[in-house]
Design a protein around this motif. Structure first.
Motif, PDB file in Angstrom:
ATOM      1  N   THR B 106       0.835  -1.214   0.000  1.00 58.72           N
ATOM      2  CA  THR B 106       0.000   0.000   0.000  1.00 58.72           C
ATOM      3  C   THR B 106       0.863   1.254   0.000  1.00 58.72           C
ATOM      4  O   THR B 106       0.569   2.226  -0.725  1.00 58.72           O
ATOM      5  N   LYS B 109       2.362   1.636  -3.544  1.00 56.96           N
ATOM      6  CA  LYS B 109       1.360   2.106  -4.516  1.00 56.96           C
ATOM      7  C   LYS B 109       1.021   3.572  -4.297  1.00 56.96           C
ATOM      8  O   LYS B 109       0.912   4.352  -5.248  1.00 56.96           O
ATOM      9  N   THR B 113       1.730   6.033  -7.287  1.00 59.66           N
ATOM     10  CA  THR B 113       0.540   6.418  -8.073  1.00 59.66           C
ATOM     11  C   THR B 113      -0.349   7.420  -7.350  1.00 59.66           C
ATOM     12  O   THR B 113      -1.298   7.930  -7.937  1.00 59.66           O
ATOM     13  N   TYR B 115      -2.265   6.537  -4.999  1.00 58.68           N
ATOM     14  CA  TYR B 115      -3.461   5.796  -4.610  1.00 58.68           C
ATOM     15  C   TYR B 115      -3.048   4.420  -4.098  1.00 58.68           C
ATOM     16  O   TYR B 115      -2.480   3.610  -4.840  1.00 58.68           O
ATOM     17  N   ARG B 117      -4.539   1.767  -3.414  1.00 53.02           N
ATOM     18  CA  ARG B 117      -5.159   0.537  -3.909  1.00 53.02           C
ATOM     19  C   ARG B 117      -5.027   0.427  -5.424  1.00 53.02           C
ATOM     20  O   ARG B 117      -5.822  -0.254  -6.088  1.00 53.02           O
ATOM     21  N   ALA B 118      -4.045   1.103  -5.968  1.00 54.34           N
ATOM     22  CA  ALA B 118      -3.808   1.054  -7.415  1.00 54.34           C
ATOM     23  C   ALA B 118      -3.558  -0.386  -7.862  1.00 54.34           C
ATOM     24  O   ALA B 118      -3.061  -1.204  -7.086  1.00 54.34           O
ATOM     25  N   ASP B 119      -3.911  -0.698  -9.102  1.00 50.98           N
ATOM     26  CA  ASP B 119      -3.644  -2.056  -9.586  1.00 50.98           C
ATOM     27  C   ASP B 119      -2.266  -2.112 -10.250  1.00 50.98           C
ATOM     28  O   ASP B 119      -1.570  -1.098 -10.380  1.00 50.98           O
ATOM     29  N   LYS B 120      -1.880  -3.336 -10.647  1.00 52.61           N
ATOM     30  CA  LYS B 120      -0.533  -3.541 -11.187  1.00 52.61           C
ATOM     31  C   LYS B 120      -0.294  -2.696 -12.433  1.00 52.61           C
ATOM     32  O   LYS B 120       0.799  -2.160 -12.640  1.00 52.61           O
ATOM     33  N   ALA B 121      -1.333  -2.565 -13.273  1.00 52.86           N
ATOM     34  CA  ALA B 121      -1.184  -1.808 -14.520  1.00 52.86           C
ATOM     35  C   ALA B 121      -0.885  -0.337 -14.234  1.00 52.86           C
ATOM     36  O   ALA B 121      -0.036   0.282 -14.882  1.00 52.86           O
ATOM     37  N   GLN B 122      -1.567   0.222 -13.221  1.00 52.22           N
ATOM     38  CA  GLN B 122      -1.330   1.630 -12.858  1.00 52.22           C
ATOM     39  C   GLN B 122       0.085   1.820 -12.322  1.00 52.22           C
ATOM     40  O   GLN B 122       0.755   2.804 -12.646  1.00 52.22           O
ATOM     41  N   ASP B 144       7.504  -3.883  -9.983  1.00 54.39           N
ATOM     42  CA  ASP B 144       7.311  -3.745  -8.535  1.00 54.39           C
ATOM     43  C   ASP B 144       8.611  -3.396  -7.825  1.00 54.39           C
ATOM     44  O   ASP B 144       8.618  -2.625  -6.856  1.00 54.39           O
TER      45      ASP B 144
END
Lengths: 171, 171
Positions: B106, B109, B113, B115, B117-122, B144
């Motif tokens: 967390t 991310k 980003t 955020y 809770r951003a996803d892997k793509a973000q 990562d």
């Protein structure tokens, strides 16, 4: 053959050393508990454990290292520390070219007491008897580490003798 | 300052290296994924990871190593391997006297980003933009690892600058 049993943990890591002869008779050599300060940072704790296990392997020159297999049913925080301590133990042995084996608590209890669900008191009692100790090893981590070494002495050496016997029969 | 981010894992361990200047501008240096054979024995996998991480630290001489903090919500078997790989990473850095920090997914991310809770793509997209890469780093473990290094560049260096600023004001 000299066997070092390691009951991995970051707060307390038990290290028990036994010698076993070709008749599976085991003799007590030494037992230690490496402690690291639970208030210290994780990297410092790992380094201290690494250095102390390395020194013990250097001192006792085991032919074999038996480590308790980490399980998940424990408290998660404890399981993480146990997994990390077991990595340090396995890494130290493997770096020195020492063979290793992992045994579950059930395998250790069964090997030492004949009963896979034995309690700590039974394990300590059997370790004390098998090794002819004048008093039970303390704390529990010390008894568990000796039980791990005895487990390998009974199982590993036994399996090795069977393999050697089969090899001789095949000749 | 050179920062090495390590996304720990036994099967795939991402290692990303970035340089950061006093204005928190980050520059890509290199990215690697250390793989160990999931069919190999645990001690051999730990030793291989140990040797490869040691070689990468020797090659890139990081000033700081940022490692992902291990969590429990994962698959238990994976979490154990991750915990053990993180121990190997922290131990290598600490042995060399390199400072380390652990960051949760967390935190990484949120730093990269904005955020948590951003996803892997973000995450991959932002890492690619921040480091001015011509194409996204692959596989995900590589992105990562770079995100971890960037997280420390943004948070750690930022905190250090605040501390230095306060120290100057106090003089």
């Amino acid at each position: 053959m000299r066997i070092m049993g390691i009951d991995p943990g970051l707060t307390r890591c038990g290290v028990g050393i036994v010698d076993v002869d070709g008749h599976r008779r085991s003799q007590f050599v030494s037992v230690h508990v490496v402690r690291t300060d639970s208030d210290a940072e994780l990297p410092a704790r790992l380094l201290q454990l690494d250095q102390e296990l390395s020194a013990l392997m250097d001192t006792y020159q085991p032919d074999f290292v038996a480590v308790e297999r980490v399980f998940s049913q424990l408290n998660v925080r404890t399981a993480m520390g146990t997994a990390q301590a077991s990595a340090v133990a396995l890494l130290n042995a493997t770096r020195l070219g020492i063979d290793t084996a992992l045994y579950t608590p059930t395998e250790v209890k069964a090997a030492v007491t004949g009963y896979g669900r034995a309690d700590k008191a039974q394990v300590t009692s059997m370790v004390t008897r098998i090794l002819n100790l004048s008093s039970p090893p303390k704390p529990a981590d010390a008894a568990d580490a000796l039980a791990l070494a005895l487990c390998h002495a009974m199982r590993g050496v036994g399996q090795q003798r069977v393999a050697e016997g089969l090899a001789r029969q095949a000749q």
